[in-house]
Design an enzyme around this catalytic site. Sequence first.
Site, PDB file in Angstrom:
ATOM      1  N   THR A 103       0.873  -1.183   0.000  1.00 22.10           N
ATOM      2  CA  THR A 103       0.000   0.000   0.000  1.00 22.10           C
ATOM      3  C   THR A 103       0.903   1.223   0.000  1.00 22.10           C
ATOM      4  OG1 THR A 103      -0.053   0.221   2.386  1.00 22.10           O
ATOM      5  CG2 THR A 103      -1.722  -1.187   1.414  1.00 22.10           C
ATOM      6  N   GLU A 111      -5.882  -4.042   0.877  1.00 22.01           N
ATOM      7  CA  GLU A 111      -5.981  -5.082   1.911  1.00 22.01           C
ATOM      8  C   GLU A 111      -7.173  -6.012   1.690  1.00 22.01           C
ATOM      9  OE1 GLU A 111      -5.296  -1.955   2.319  1.00 22.01           O
ATOM     10  OE2 GLU A 111      -3.899  -1.594   3.957  1.00 22.01           O
ATOM     11  N   LYS A 128     -13.542  18.168  12.878  1.00 20.91           N
ATOM     12  CA  LYS A 128     -14.331  18.274  14.107  1.00 20.91           C
ATOM     13  C   LYS A 128     -14.499  19.746  14.460  1.00 20.91           C
ATOM     14  CE  LYS A 128     -15.340  15.626  18.132  1.00 20.91           C
ATOM     15  NZ  LYS A 128     -14.966  14.514  18.975  1.00 20.91           N
ATOM     16  N   TRP A 155     -19.103  16.667  13.724  1.00 23.87           N
ATOM     17  CA  TRP A 155     -18.279  16.205  12.605  1.00 23.87           C
ATOM     18  C   TRP A 155     -18.745  16.789  11.274  1.00 23.87           C
ATOM     19  CZ3 TRP A 155     -13.977  14.040  14.055  1.00 23.87           C
ATOM     20  CH2 TRP A 155     -13.920  13.275  15.230  1.00 23.87           C
TER      21      TRP A 155
HETATM   22  P1  ADP Z   1      -3.819   3.238  -1.122  1.00 28.00           P
HETATM   23  O1  ADP Z   1      -4.125   2.984   0.346  1.00 28.00           O
HETATM   24  O2  ADP Z   1      -2.638   2.534  -1.638  1.00 28.00           O
HETATM   25  O3  ADP Z   1      -3.996   4.661  -1.532  1.00 28.00           O
HETATM   26  P2  ADP Z   1      -6.141   1.724  -1.597  1.00 28.00           P
HETATM   27  O4  ADP Z   1      -6.838   1.518  -2.867  1.00 28.00           O
HETATM   28  O5  ADP Z   1      -5.800   0.541  -0.799  1.00 28.00           O
HETATM   29  O6  ADP Z   1      -4.920   2.527  -1.967  1.00 28.00           O
HETATM   30  O7  ADP Z   1      -6.952   2.770  -0.719  1.00 28.00           O
HETATM   31  C1  ADP Z   1      -8.009   2.366   0.052  1.00 28.00           C
HETATM   32  C2  ADP Z   1      -8.755   3.561   0.560  1.00 28.00           C
HETATM   33  O8  ADP Z   1      -9.231   4.358  -0.513  1.00 28.00           O
HETATM   34  C3  ADP Z   1     -10.001   3.211   1.343  1.00 28.00           C
HETATM   35  O9  ADP Z   1      -9.719   2.856   2.658  1.00 28.00           O
HETATM   36  C4  ADP Z   1     -10.811   4.498   1.222  1.00 28.00           C
HETATM   37  O10 ADP Z   1     -10.402   5.455   2.165  1.00 28.00           O
HETATM   38  C5  ADP Z   1     -10.450   4.998  -0.145  1.00 28.00           C
HETATM   39  N1  ADP Z   1     -11.514   4.624  -1.078  1.00 28.00           N
HETATM   40  C6  ADP Z   1     -11.575   3.542  -1.871  1.00 28.00           C
HETATM   41  N2  ADP Z   1     -12.712   3.551  -2.600  1.00 28.00           N
HETATM   42  C7  ADP Z   1     -13.401   4.646  -2.255  1.00 28.00           C
HETATM   43  C8  ADP Z   1     -14.671   5.218  -2.644  1.00 28.00           C
HETATM   44  N3  ADP Z   1     -15.441   4.651  -3.558  1.00 28.00           N
HETATM   45  N4  ADP Z   1     -15.049   6.367  -2.061  1.00 28.00           N
HETATM   46  C9  ADP Z   1     -14.279   6.975  -1.135  1.00 28.00           C
HETATM   47  N5  ADP Z   1     -13.075   6.501  -0.744  1.00 28.00           N
HETATM   48  C10 ADP Z   1     -12.648   5.351  -1.280  1.00 28.00           C
END
Ligand code: ADP
Length: 548
Positions: free
Chosen positions: A186, A332, A443, A448
């Site tokens: 990641t 993950e 916040k 929120w």
């Molecule tokens: P990296 O962490 O490497 O940037 P990831 O694809 O694993 O890439 O990222 C996962 C995160 O991306 C999620 O935990 C979330 O916060 C965000 N995410 C993924 N899809 C969406 C979505 N459709 N809308 C909003 N946030 C998203």
Amino acid sequence: MLNGRMMDMPLLISSIIDYAADVRSSSEIVSQTVEGNIHRYTYADSHRRTSQLANALKKLGVNEGDRVATLAWNGYRHFELYYAVTGIGAVCHTINPRLFADQIIYVINHAKDRIIFIDQTFVPIVEKLVDRLPNDLIYVILCNKGDMPDTSLPKPLCFEELISSEASTISWPNLDERAASSLCYTSGTTGNPKGVLYSHRSILLHTFGMLTFAADVGLTPSSTVLPVVPLFHANAWGLPFAVPLVGAKLVFPGAALDGASLFSLMDRERVKAAWGVPTIWLGLLAEMRKQKRKPQDFSFMLSGGSAVPRSMIQELEKEFGVDVTHGWGMTECSPVGSTTTLGSQTKELSFDEKVELKTYQGRRMYTVDMRIVGEDGKLLPHDGKAFGELQVKGHAIIDGYHEDEEASVAAMTEDGWLKTGDVARITPEGFMMLVDRTKDLIKSGGEWISSIDLENAAQGHPSIMECAVISAYHPQWGERPLLIAVTENDVTLNLEDIHEYLNDKVAKWWLPDDVVFVEELPHTATGKISKMTLREQFKDYKFEHSES
Ligand code: ADP
């Protein structure tokens, strides 16, 4: 226990390419190459070359469990690596070329990669890092002999030369389905990247999970699918496995990801379904507006990785007739967690109601369980109102990171769920709505504010190209929202214009206290807006009216 009388066969990735070559043999894989030409062949051809590559890897001394790295765009050779490396029981480590130099060095050393396969375009990146990479790392350039670059890499091998004299058939080893198959780090907004180590079993079960909504997103045998999402990012959201299994034509875009290039590739190859992140779709949409049409046959878009603005869904659906599906996932989670495929009960909905549902992150995929947990650790109801940390569990979700005990402990709950770091609501119908990342919530005076909701609302402004909302210190409220935006050429806006636009879209106390216009927003290695960089850039920011 009474055992079932069924054959006990391991779930192996090699079974997918075997099946595709057998049953979908004439379906095509088309690649826009980095050399500029279009390469075309079939799943049967791909199987032959994958076998040649697997035989070559064995000759190079690659054993089961060894890590083999790739640094490459979406193309047929990268696809062959996905199957050849995993087929012989080694682990395919896809490196994101957008990581910083130090991170690339870290992941290669941490993974203990033995070989690295590099697209020509990335050779200069690696040349600069060689001194800090393992001495015995083998470098292979993904090209023909005639295209071998003049490089300072030690003893570089040529991909086509490596495989040319190898046998084009192979009998895959009968591996344990729990064996590691693939490794993806990641991007890690803080600290070192963390390794997500998939198994054959998890990849196959994730692929089967995807097939439950496949038809709704254009994954059918007669379809043509374009993964714009890179093979180096979270298994290209599972497409390199799901598409061959359904037998659709696969189109790889190489390095040409701008709107005009994507449009012409999609038009020429009659792409029906395309998957990628919203930033990419902004470019394609601009080209569609310019040409006043969509690429012919383009019918399904899956957008994920960050929230899809309502305005984008509306325009694609209404103006261009493209069916948009919104997906949520994480590296993950292999990575798909949920999609907004609507199902038959939503036939009765109006256009606006459908668009509303598509702004949510969707319903969980088969194999994924979801729950939301409050700050006190208590489970929250799925009533569409309560929000808390989203936690997930499933067959294709990590139970820890590769050789990183500290990160593993931090990521998991005591009862074995993954803490996603996302804050969400879940409706009684099972639609998950992401409120924010835990660290991005604002916040204000004890209440929120969702930076995502505010961004999505502001993104609908006709003159705003891209925007982000971060929290900035406020002496009275603790934190208040600051909007940072990029506008269309030559358009000047001010805070009042923004407030006027947002007035009927968000609660009054959500209105950003200020807006800053910038030329460009910073993006992460996975194409998302980097809030961490913005927070750093604006760490000394003071709201004008809060200085006194
Ligand atoms: P990296 O962490 O490497 O940037 P990831 O694809 O694993 O890439 O990222 C996962 C995160 O991306 C999620 O935990 C979330 O916060 C965000 N995410 C993924 N899809 C969406 C979505 N459709 N809308 C909003 N946030 C998203």
